[in-house]
Design a protein around this motif. Structure first.
Motif, PDB file in Angstrom:
ATOM      1  N   CYS A 399       0.607  -1.291  -0.056  1.00  6.69           N
ATOM      2  CA  CYS A 399       0.124  -0.083   0.059  1.00  6.69           C
ATOM      3  C   CYS A 399       0.913   1.293  -0.055  1.00  6.69           C
ATOM      4  CB  CYS A 399      -0.957  -0.036   1.314  1.00  6.69           C
ATOM      5  SG  CYS A 399      -0.140  -0.247   2.705  1.00  6.69           S
ATOM      6  N   GLU A 400       0.308   2.136  -0.393  1.00  7.18           N
ATOM      7  CA  GLU A 400       0.846   3.644  -0.320  1.00  7.18           C
ATOM      8  C   GLU A 400      -0.198   4.601   0.061  1.00  7.18           C
ATOM      9  OE1 GLU A 400       3.612   5.076  -0.411  1.00  7.18           O
ATOM     10  OE2 GLU A 400       5.059   3.162  -0.918  1.00  7.18           O
ATOM     11  N   TYR A 401       0.452   5.726   0.728  1.00  4.70           N
ATOM     12  CA  TYR A 401      -0.265   6.851   1.037  1.00  4.70           C
ATOM     13  C   TYR A 401       0.276   8.259   0.807  1.00  4.70           C
ATOM     14  CZ  TYR A 401      -2.720   9.153   5.156  1.00  4.70           C
ATOM     15  OH  TYR A 401      -3.556  10.354   5.755  1.00  4.70           O
ATOM     16  N   PHE A 402      -0.631   8.964   0.000  1.00  2.77           N
ATOM     17  CA  PHE A 402      -0.383  10.263  -0.523  1.00  2.77           C
ATOM     18  C   PHE A 402      -1.168  11.434   0.089  1.00  2.77           C
ATOM     19  CE2 PHE A 402       0.627   7.130  -3.532  1.00  2.77           C
ATOM     20  CZ  PHE A 402       1.827   7.426  -4.086  1.00  2.77           C
ATOM     21  N   ALA A 403      -0.553  12.417   0.888  1.00  3.58           N
ATOM     22  CA  ALA A 403      -1.225  13.737   1.263  1.00  3.58           C
ATOM     23  C   ALA A 403      -1.115  14.769   0.442  1.00  3.58           C
ATOM     24  CB  ALA A 403      -1.040  13.758   2.524  1.00  3.58           C
ATOM     25  N   ASP A 404      -1.942  15.547   0.337  1.00  6.32           N
ATOM     26  CA  ASP A 404      -1.865  16.749  -0.386  1.00  6.32           C
ATOM     27  C   ASP A 404      -1.523  16.786  -2.114  1.00  6.32           C
ATOM     28  OD1 ASP A 404      -1.883  19.669  -0.529  1.00  6.32           O
ATOM     29  OD2 ASP A 404       0.127  19.959  -0.111  1.00  6.32           O
ATOM     30  N   CYS A 405      -2.793  15.912  -2.482  1.00  2.00           N
ATOM     31  CA  CYS A 405      -2.775  15.615  -3.801  1.00  2.00           C
ATOM     32  C   CYS A 405      -3.255  16.781  -4.684  1.00  2.00           C
ATOM     33  CB  CYS A 405      -3.390  14.318  -3.936  1.00  2.00           C
ATOM     34  SG  CYS A 405      -2.860  12.818  -3.147  1.00  2.00           S
ATOM     35  N   PRO A 406      -3.165  16.769  -5.795  1.00  4.15           N
ATOM     36  CA  PRO A 406      -3.903  17.625  -6.827  1.00  4.15           C
ATOM     37  C   PRO A 406      -5.313  17.621  -6.527  1.00  4.15           C
ATOM     38  CG  PRO A 406      -2.083  16.530  -8.092  1.00  4.15           C
ATOM     39  CD  PRO A 406      -2.194  15.945  -6.765  1.00  4.15           C
ATOM     40  N   VAL A 407      -6.039  18.931  -6.721  1.00  6.79           N
ATOM     41  CA  VAL A 407      -7.253  18.930  -5.936  1.00  6.79           C
ATOM     42  C   VAL A 407      -8.299  18.408  -7.098  1.00  6.79           C
ATOM     43  CG1 VAL A 407      -7.105  20.908  -4.623  1.00  6.79           C
ATOM     44  CG2 VAL A 407      -7.605  21.087  -7.156  1.00  6.79           C
ATOM     45  N   ASP A 408      -7.735  18.035  -8.440  1.00  9.49           N
ATOM     46  CA  ASP A 408      -8.760  17.562  -9.254  1.00  9.49           C
ATOM     47  C   ASP A 408      -8.686  15.990  -9.465  1.00  9.49           C
ATOM     48  OD1 ASP A 408      -6.062  17.474 -10.538  1.00  9.49           O
ATOM     49  OD2 ASP A 408      -6.628  17.898 -12.382  1.00  9.49           O
ATOM     50  N   LEU A 409      -7.857  15.474  -8.712  1.00  7.02           N
ATOM     51  CA  LEU A 409      -7.560  14.096  -8.806  1.00  7.02           C
ATOM     52  C   LEU A 409      -8.756  13.109  -8.024  1.00  7.02           C
ATOM     53  CD1 LEU A 409      -5.222  12.051  -9.589  1.00  7.02           C
ATOM     54  CD2 LEU A 409      -4.477  12.265  -7.395  1.00  7.02           C
ATOM     55  N   ILE A 410      -9.082  13.366  -7.154  1.00  6.77           N
ATOM     56  CA  ILE A 410     -10.263  12.578  -6.424  1.00  6.77           C
ATOM     57  C   ILE A 410     -11.569  12.879  -7.197  1.00  6.77           C
ATOM     58  CG2 ILE A 410     -11.685  12.435  -4.442  1.00  6.77           C
ATOM     59  CD1 ILE A 410      -9.255  13.014  -2.625  1.00  6.77           C
ATOM     60  N   PRO A 411     -11.804  13.877  -7.680  1.00  7.70           N
ATOM     61  CA  PRO A 411     -13.162  13.856  -8.736  1.00  7.70           C
ATOM     62  C   PRO A 411     -12.839  12.954  -9.881  1.00  7.70           C
ATOM     63  CG  PRO A 411     -12.717  16.069  -7.590  1.00  7.70           C
ATOM     64  CD  PRO A 411     -11.564  15.274  -7.243  1.00  7.70           C
ATOM     65  N   ALA A 412     -11.706  13.117 -10.332  1.00  2.00           N
ATOM     66  CA  ALA A 412     -11.452  12.221 -11.561  1.00  2.00           C
ATOM     67  C   ALA A 412     -11.617  10.751 -11.462  1.00  2.00           C
ATOM     68  CB  ALA A 412     -10.001  12.630 -12.113  1.00  2.00           C
ATOM     69  N   LEU A 413     -11.031  10.442 -10.273  1.00  2.00           N
ATOM     70  CA  LEU A 413     -10.935   9.058  -9.986  1.00  2.00           C
ATOM     71  C   LEU A 413     -12.455   8.513  -9.682  1.00  2.00           C
ATOM     72  CD1 LEU A 413      -7.537   8.655  -7.605  1.00  2.00           C
ATOM     73  CD2 LEU A 413      -8.397   7.613 -10.251  1.00  2.00           C
ATOM     74  N   TYR A 414     -13.315   9.335  -8.918  1.00  3.19           N
ATOM     75  CA  TYR A 414     -14.610   9.179  -8.373  1.00  3.19           C
ATOM     76  C   TYR A 414     -15.386   8.900  -9.763  1.00  3.19           C
ATOM     77  CZ  TYR A 414     -19.050   9.268  -6.240  1.00  3.19           C
ATOM     78  OH  TYR A 414     -20.343   9.072  -5.887  1.00  3.19           O
ATOM     79  N   SER A 415     -15.350   9.749 -10.634  1.00  2.64           N
ATOM     80  CA  SER A 415     -16.311   9.811 -11.876  1.00  2.64           C
ATOM     81  C   SER A 415     -16.002   8.557 -12.597  1.00  2.64           C
ATOM     82  CB  SER A 415     -15.711  10.997 -12.682  1.00  2.64           C
ATOM     83  OG  SER A 415     -14.514  10.842 -13.235  1.00  2.64           O
ATOM     84  N   VAL A 416     -14.551   8.018 -12.559  1.00  5.44           N
ATOM     85  CA  VAL A 416     -14.742   6.649 -13.210  1.00  5.44           C
ATOM     86  C   VAL A 416     -15.036   5.479 -12.571  1.00  5.44           C
ATOM     87  CG1 VAL A 416     -12.729   7.641 -15.168  1.00  5.44           C
ATOM     88  CG2 VAL A 416     -12.164   6.599 -12.812  1.00  5.44           C
ATOM     89  N   GLY A 417     -14.720   5.659 -11.250  1.00  9.44           N
ATOM     90  CA  GLY A 417     -15.104   4.577 -10.280  1.00  9.44           C
ATOM     91  C   GLY A 417     -16.435   4.488  -9.964  1.00  9.44           C
ATOM     92  N   SER A 418     -17.266   5.403 -10.058  1.00  2.41           N
ATOM     93  CA  SER A 418     -18.998   5.445  -9.738  1.00  2.41           C
ATOM     94  C   SER A 418     -19.725   4.428 -10.981  1.00  2.41           C
ATOM     95  CB  SER A 418     -19.556   6.764  -9.985  1.00  2.41           C
ATOM     96  OG  SER A 418     -19.090   7.419 -11.098  1.00  2.41           O
ATOM     97  N   ARG A 419     -18.838   4.242 -12.186  1.00  4.20           N
ATOM     98  CA  ARG A 419     -19.385   3.301 -13.209  1.00  4.20           C
ATOM     99  C   ARG A 419     -19.124   2.223 -12.899  1.00  4.20           C
ATOM    100  NH1 ARG A 419     -17.168   6.620 -18.633  1.00  4.20           N
ATOM    101  NH2 ARG A 419     -17.564   8.734 -17.888  1.00  4.20           N
TER     102      ARG A 419
END
Length: 1112
Positions: A399-419
């Protein structure tokens, strides 16, 4: 004989002294120039939150008014769940299994009973629950606990068959005891067994039903202290449940039957049901089934009652999964579960047991899952679980842990993961909805990535101490699933189980490029895309990477072991390879003598691959068998999306690949990186023909430690058991690794340290038994490739298991079209430093102490910086298993050095960015977590946090920026910690609240006729019955009262609880004062009225005083 020259020795000593003095002066100067902003008061270590499914659950309870759920485990842990995002973890100090949980409904308290015969009262009115009272039984074993709704008297059943009563306010025992022999009297000649059930009659609190394991049920009259009725059945009892009217109860038995009894029955059950038994035609008793472990009997106002039970299947259903059976009217639904059922609870609309329950859902606690079933919809669909309980869906391997990521990263991953979400869930909202979210001050995005044994990679949103799955990637889709034959499997695969397991991950949050290394010596590079594509042919590169020094008879006298005339087979020259076809290449021909050669461990699929939006395969790289020897597993990996390069290494050497041009740029053995300056004498070795053992990534089962686990990661280079290390990433890329379980230092490590010390004084040193030097870490950066250079260039720094840091210069074409047409030149350029122990992490700082990004943005070019005599341009930070060094560049002088540990070794090290500076964070095998300042390497924090007892912790522990860290504390749970003082101070506000003020529902209306003729529920004055006045004092040695913890944390928790109590008391006083004021006003009015009446009476008396009686 060679003549001894004392002058040369003295000259050498003078030169060494002058160099050390200049180094010290340089260090002092740099320390003066770079002010270190981080101090020890900026650091504090504490646990923040625990995510995942409770490991090895044992019990469960639900508060129907507060709508919160509690789960106890076999290790004494307590997990509390409210609405999504409201979770809490507590731990009993003894670590004994939690056998029973009972909420004080709508009171903000919980009673837990443990296997060590202790009972505890938890205060849930504070953000971190604390124990208020404990009671330890000395003579009897606790088997069952029951707390009636709105009662302060707790019934405790024991293994001896007795029942004791505890006052939950004072946590003292009552003198009222129900002895087993008094309860059964002459109804049985044998002991009835442990108490398996206690509950009061819903319509009469003075009647208590007691179930004994042997098959006896007793209806006990609390007031008269005797049994009213006894019910005997010839099969063992597992559970008992009441009908809400209190006239019938139901028992579940060990032969798979249910018996329904009238409370005034005469020794025989009113009805006997075998839910899963085959009914014989001749009227005989049905064949016995498996035990029904639990049954619940719930009524509805408008329909048939529900009977819900676990177990009871017939014995001929071999291999059938565990089931929950729902019997409603004439219909029987059998719901199969994925794991064995631990417990289940029926959620009802009312907390009152004497009213129609109106069940709407069933919470089923499984060994590895939590399922909630909707009873109100046809087909009984399950609710979509919003908690992050699927971490262990496949065992976590890294596993890996990333803090202070780019702000658009989580919405991008959520949009493809919601499908990717499944369909068919209940349309209702999640029923466990209690508590309130915390008011967190952390606003930066955080992401956790987990790699799993089945080849999946999961991305999790970890912002604001919550956890939610964003996206799931299945890497095994790239490979063919079918095996050709058993013989072929034995010859090509290097692991026996989980051939697709993820071993290392490298990810760049800015470019979203992902690279994963599998346990079968393969790499897959992924590019993020929001468009669906179909890949006709998966791009593949095959790499031959072999370590071979068999032909070397003896090393040259002054030169070390790197002979340029003996290249490694399959090794490319530093110039780029031009023979790298983009499809499925073959780097060499098969061997003619039948030895398996040039064969990968897994077969890449040849059919078109449909790739959904999200991560899509860019390139697959596979190491192949070489002359009958299997490829070594990958130990380090780095990705740099600015350069378009991937580099990986193992115990043979390293390979650099251009994933834009799909070519191999460099393929070198570790020896060849040194050139002619190899300080070690390499021992010849014979080619190994045997297979590797399983990589052991998925050793999730406890207690499977072997001798190999007790070695240092660097001491196993001579064995076949492969160890995985972490390494530096490019442009923010980080990676995971696998390590052995180190519990103590072995002689191998000490021997290696001695070997290292000799290498400092001799240009030729034997590595003795260690025939291989593994590549353990990488770091891409714009820096100086060689000593004394005046310009910075793209570089790759390489760390090895023997503590050497080597530089590789990269000559990149200009960005744009030329980058795709012209080759990248890769050239090894010498050694930077040597440290004790394996190299774990490398990073670079500029001359102000600011952390340098691993690479420039595409399209920019490095600017030459000319160093001066007094000021260096950059500083390399290198951390190994034993020590850390800060090296000035380009002079390559070591200006700071710190010995991290002498008796242990570092498992994980990261250079992290805090709010006001940078530091080195380390986790040692002896459990210490340390931070060091930069560039001075001053110790800022050293806490003995977690002695390493399991390989899983070593494999999954990782630090990230802003003082955050995490590890897998159990096979199913992630523990997050912080080493930032600021986060520790704000943690209380960030945590959610479990208890919220809610009005208790009104008791059911008795109705006019029931109130008139006495048909409703009857209450009992338990205080009078169980109090010391009537019941007397309990036996002094039966149980010991233990007050709550007196530590600072307990005092803080109690303080918050006291504040809430004071607030409630203040409100009550205000209300009382208001009522007293109204009473005072009414009293004053009455007094005025009395005065007026007295005055009128006096006037009347004066008026009539002199009149005779006959004058009236």
């Amino acid at each position: 004989m060679k003549k001894f020259n004392i002058r040369k020795v003295l000259d050498g000593l003078k030169e060494q002294a002058s160099s050390s003095a200049s180094s010290g002066q340089s260090g002092a100067l740099e320390n003066n120039l770079m002010h270190e902003t981080l101090q020890s008061e900026n650091f504090q270590l504490c646990k923040t939150v625990r995510h995942g499914f409770p490991y090895q659950p044992s019990s469960m309870a639900h508060d129907p008014v507060q709508k919160i759920l509690a789960i106890g485990t076999q290790s004494g842990a307590l997990r509390l769940f409210g609405r999504p995002g409201v979770e809490c973890y507590c731990q009993h100090e003894s670590g004994a299994a939690v056998i029973s949980l009972q909420f004080l409904i709508n009171e903000g308290a919980l009673v837990s009973a443990l296997a060590d015969d202790s009972v505890h009262l938890w205060n849930l009115r504070q953000r971190r629950p604390a124990i208020l009272h404990s009671l330890k039984f000395n003579r009897e074993r606790i088997t069952f606990v029951h707390l009636p709704f709105q009662s302060k008297w707790l019934y405790i059943g024991t293994e001896k068959g007795n029942i004791h009563i505890v006052n939950v306010e004072s946590f003292t025992l009552s003198g009222y005891v129900i002895m087993w022999n008094k309860a059964i009297e002459l109804s049985s000649k044998a002991h009835p067994g442990p108490v398996v059930h206690i509950s009061d009659n819903p319509m009469d609190e003075g009647k208590l039903i007691i179930g004994y394991e042997a098959g006896i049920v007793v209806l006990w009259d609390l007031k008269s202290k005797k049994a009213d009725y006894r019910y005997t059945y010839d099969e063992a009892i597992h559970s008992v449940a009441w009908h809400h009217e209190g006239k019938q109860f139901i028992c579940s038995h060990s032969d798979g039957t249910l018996t329904i009894w009238n409370i005034k029955g005469q020794g025989k059950p009113f009805q006997t049901i075998t839910p899963h038994g085959k009914q014989p035609k001749d009227g005989k008793k049905p064949e016995p089934c498996k035990p029904i472990l639990k049954v619940e009997y719930k009524t509805t106002r408008l329909g048939d009652p529900f009977m819900i039970l676990s177990g009871g299947l017939s014995y001929d259903t071999v291999g059938r999964r565990p089931c929950l059976t729902v019997m409603h009217g004439k219909s029987t639904a059998v719901l199969e579960m994925d794991y064995p059922i631990v417990d289940f609870l029926t959620l009802c609309e009312t907390p009152y047991s004497n009213d129609f329950q109106e069940p709407y859902a069933v919470v089923v606690l499984l060994e590895k899952d939590l399922v909630v079933i909707d009873l109100a919809q046809n087909g009984y669909p399950i609710f979509e679980n919003p908690y992050p309980l699927t971490i262990h869906e496949s065992p976590v391997t890294c596993c890996e842990y990333f803090a202070d990521c780019p702000v658009d990263l989580i919405p991008a991953l959520y949009s493809v993961g919601s499908r990717q979400k499944r369909q068919g869930y209940s349309k209702k909202e999640w029923p466990i909805s209690g508590g309130n979210w915390g008011l967190g001050t952390q606003s930066y995005p955080e992401i956790i990535i987990t790699g799993h044994a089945d080849g999946t990679v999961k991305f999790w949103d970890a912002s604001a101490i919550m956890l939610q799955v964003l996206y799931k990637l299945k890497t095994a889709k790239v490979f063919e699933k079918s095996r050709i034959n058993k013989e072929d499997k034995q010859n090509t695969e290097i692991v026996d189980e989980d051939p697709y397991a993820i071993q290392i991950m490298a990810w760049c949050p800015e470019s979203r490029m992902l690279c994963v290394a599998g346990v079968s010596a393969n790499l897959i590079i992924y590019r993020f895309s929001k468009q669906e594509i179909t890949t006709e042919v998966v791009q593949l590169l095959e790499v031959r990477l072999q370590y071979e020094v068999n032909d070397m008879e003896s090393p040259p006298e002054g030169g070390g072991g790197g002979d340029r005339d003996l290249p490694t087979p399959g090794t490319a020259s530093p110039s780029p390879q031009t023979t790298g076809p983009p499809t499925h290449p073959s780097t060499s021909s098969n061997s003619s003598d039948g030895v398996r050669d040039n064969v990968p461990c897994l077969k890449v699929r040849s059919t078109p691959l449909k790739q959904s939006p999200g991560y899509q395969v860019e390139l697959v790289v596979q190491l192949v068998w070489v002359s009958g020897e299997p490829p070594q597993q990958i130990t380090s990996l780095a990705l740099n999306s600015s350069y378009g390069l991937i580099v990986f290494g193992n115990s043979n050497g390293l390979a650099v690949m251009d994933y834009l041009q799909k070519t191999v740029l460099l393929n070198l053995g570790t020896v060849e990186l040194y050139g002619s300056n190899d300080p070690y004498q390499r021992q010849p070795r014979s080619p190994r023909k045997t297979r590797q053992p399983s990589g052991g990534l998925c050793d999730i089962n406890e207690g499977s430690a072997s001798e190999d686990r007790c070695k240092s990661p660097t001491s196993v280079l001579a064995s076949n058991h492969q160890q995985f290390y972490n390494g530096g990433g490019g442009r923010g890329a980080k990676m995971s690794r696998k390590l052995s379980l180190p519990t103590e230092l072995k002689p191998d490590l000490d021997h290696r340290d001695n070997s290292f010390s000799r290498s400092r004084s001799s240009s030729v040193t034997s590595i003795d038994k260690e025939a291989r030097e593994a590549i353990t870490s990488f770091h891409f950066c714009e820096t100086f490739a060689r000593k004394g250079e005046s310009a910075i260039t793209p570089c790759l720094y390489v760390g090895t298991s023997l503590g050497t840091v080597l530089a590789v210069a990269l000559n990149l074409p200009p960005a744009g079209e030329q980058r795709l047409l012209h080759p990248v030149i890769v050239l090894p350029s010498g050694t930077l430093a040597r440290l004790k122990g394996s190299i774990l992490r490398m990073a670079f700082l500029d001359n102000t102490g600011t952390f340098l990004p691993p690479a420039l943005r595409p399209g920019t070019s490095p600017t030459p910086q000319a160093p001066t005599e007094l000021q260096e341009s950059q500083y390399a930070v290198v951390c190994s298993e034993k020590q850390a060094k800060v090296i000035a560049l380009p002079s390559q002088n070591c200006i700071f050095k710190h010995s991290i540990t002498e008796t242990s070794f570092v498992l994980r090290a990261d250079v992290v960015q805090m709010n006001i500076g940078n530091c080195v964070a380390c986790f040692c095998a002896n459990g210490h977590i340390m931070t060091l300042s930069l560039p001075g390497l001053r110790p800022l924090l050293d806490v003995n946090y977690l002695p390493l007892t399991d390989m899983r912790i070593a494999r999954t522990f990782c630090f990230t920026n802003l003082g955050q860290a995490m590890y897998l504390t159990s096979p199913t749970e992630i523990q997050r910690i912080t080493y930032s003082q600021e986060t520790c101070e704000n943690l209380q506000e960030m945590l959610g609240e479990l208890f919220t003020p809610v009005e208790t529902p009104e008791a059911p209306n008795r109705g006019f006729f029931k109130g008139l003729f006495g048909g409703g529920a009857t209450s009992l004055d338990r205080e009078e019955l169980f109090g010391e006045t009537q019941a007397g004092k309990a036996s002094r040695g039966l149980a010991q009262h233990i007050p709550g913890p007196q530590g600072l944390e307990g005092m803080k928790g109690a303080a918050s609880g006291v504040v809430a109590d004071l607030a409630r008391a203040r409100i009550a006083l205000d209300e009382r004062g208001q009522k007293l004021g109204e009473l005072d006003e009414r009293t004053a009015a009455m007094l005025a009225s009395a005065d007026s009446f007295g005055k009128h009476a006096h006037d009347m008396m004066l008026k009539c005083k002199d009149k005779k009686w006959y004058q009236f």
